[in-house]
Design a protein around this motif. Structure first.
Motif, short mmCIF file in Angstrom:
data_model
loop_
_atom_site.label_atom_id
_atom_site.label_comp_id
_atom_site.label_asym_id
_atom_site.label_seq_id
_atom_site.Cartn_x
_atom_site.Cartn_y
_atom_site.Cartn_z
N SER A 163 -9.29 -14.97 -6.99
CA SER A 163 -8.80 -14.83 -6.87
C SER A 163 -9.11 -13.30 -8.03
CB SER A 163 -7.82 -15.59 -8.68
OG SER A 163 -7.00 -15.03 -9.36
N GLU A 167 -7.39 -9.65 -7.52
CA GLU A 167 -6.74 -8.56 -8.60
C GLU A 167 -7.65 -7.04 -8.54
OE1 GLU A 167 -4.83 -7.83 -12.23
OE2 GLU A 167 -4.27 -8.89 -10.96
N ARG A 170 -5.39 -5.57 -6.40
CA ARG A 170 -3.37 -5.15 -6.62
C ARG A 170 -3.48 -4.43 -7.26
NH1 ARG A 170 -1.49 -5.14 -11.08
NH2 ARG A 170 -2.88 -6.76 -11.99
#
Length: 250
Positions: A163, A167, A170
């Motif tokens: 995760s 992130e 992103r």
């Protein structure tokens, strides 16, 4: 000699290495670092190789916007403090015996691509400390190098890690190639040969270098040198103005 903060893990690792001894504790503690080197010399007569591979993950979501001073210092201690203390304890012994090899562990994170605070700062400082040690101890036959490893470990697996990496990608901090590499890292067995090489007599002429070992990729960072932006002599020319510098940087 095998060191680690977890006594059980340190002793278990030592048992897998014929003739090895364990001395657990945090080497960021000067007393632990001194004892580690003293025991090595007492039991084996000398210390030829020092490998620092200590560290801890940055808290999830850690950023300059929310990290505490205590968290930052703890991260620096885990990465830079441990490396400094063991090098401080081992270097005089290596100099006295006429040589030795130090291999410290850095990280791609020193480039800032993974964000964070204490982790990239600590790893960047490890790089700089190692380069300084290499320069200072070269005349004594002591070598010092860094490995920035990329491998699947307990710190780089699991939903929380995935995760975090997703992130970063992103947000644009981590490019797609680095993103895929971070999620599909090879096991540590692919990194170990680079450490072994730098510790061996095959690398007697190699010092002050920062290597990369990730899967089947082995690389080396070129030494950073400044590129010219502008120049004028200071004996007969005035200082650059802010506007002139801005024009040159463009």
């Amino acid at each position: 000699m095998v060191n680690g903060r977890d006594p059980d893990a340190a002793h278990e690792a030592a048992q897998r290495i014929p003739g090895a001894l364990a001395h657990p504790g945090s080497p960021a503690d000067p007393a632990v670092a001194d004892a580690l080197i003293d025991i090595c010399v007492r039991e084996f007569g000398r210390i030829d190789i020092l490998i620092n591979c200590a560290g801890t993950a940055e808290p999830r979501g850690s950023s300059i916007l929310n990290v505490t001073s205590a968290q930052f210092r703890e991260l620096l201690d885990a990465h830079l403090g441990t490396t400094f203390e063991t090098c401080r304890a081992a270097a005089p012994v290596m100099v006295a015996q006429g040589g030795g090899a130090i291999v410290n562990t850095g990280s791609f994170a020193f480039l800032g691509d993974y964000g964070g605070t204490g982790y990239p700062a600590g790893k960047g400082a490890v790089n700089s400390l190692t380069l300084a040690i290499a320069a200072e101890l070269a005349e004594h036959g002591v070598r010092a190098n860094v490995v920035c490893p990329g491998a699947k470990t307990r710190l780089s697996t699991g939903p929380e890690y995935e995760s975090h990496i997703t992130e970063l990608n992103r947000r644009g901090l981590l490019d797609d190639v680095s993103f895929q590499g971070a999620l599909d890292a090879a096991p540590p067995e692919y990194v170990a040969p680079t450490y072994a090489y730098l510790a061996s007599d095959l690398a007697t002429q190699v010092t002050g270098q920062i290597f990369i070992a990730a899967g089947g990729f082995v690389g080396r960072f070129e030494r950073q040198t400044p590129s010219l932006v502008a120049y004028r002599g200071h004996d007969d020319e005035p200082p650059w103005t802010v506007e002139e510098i801005a024009a040159q940087v463009r």
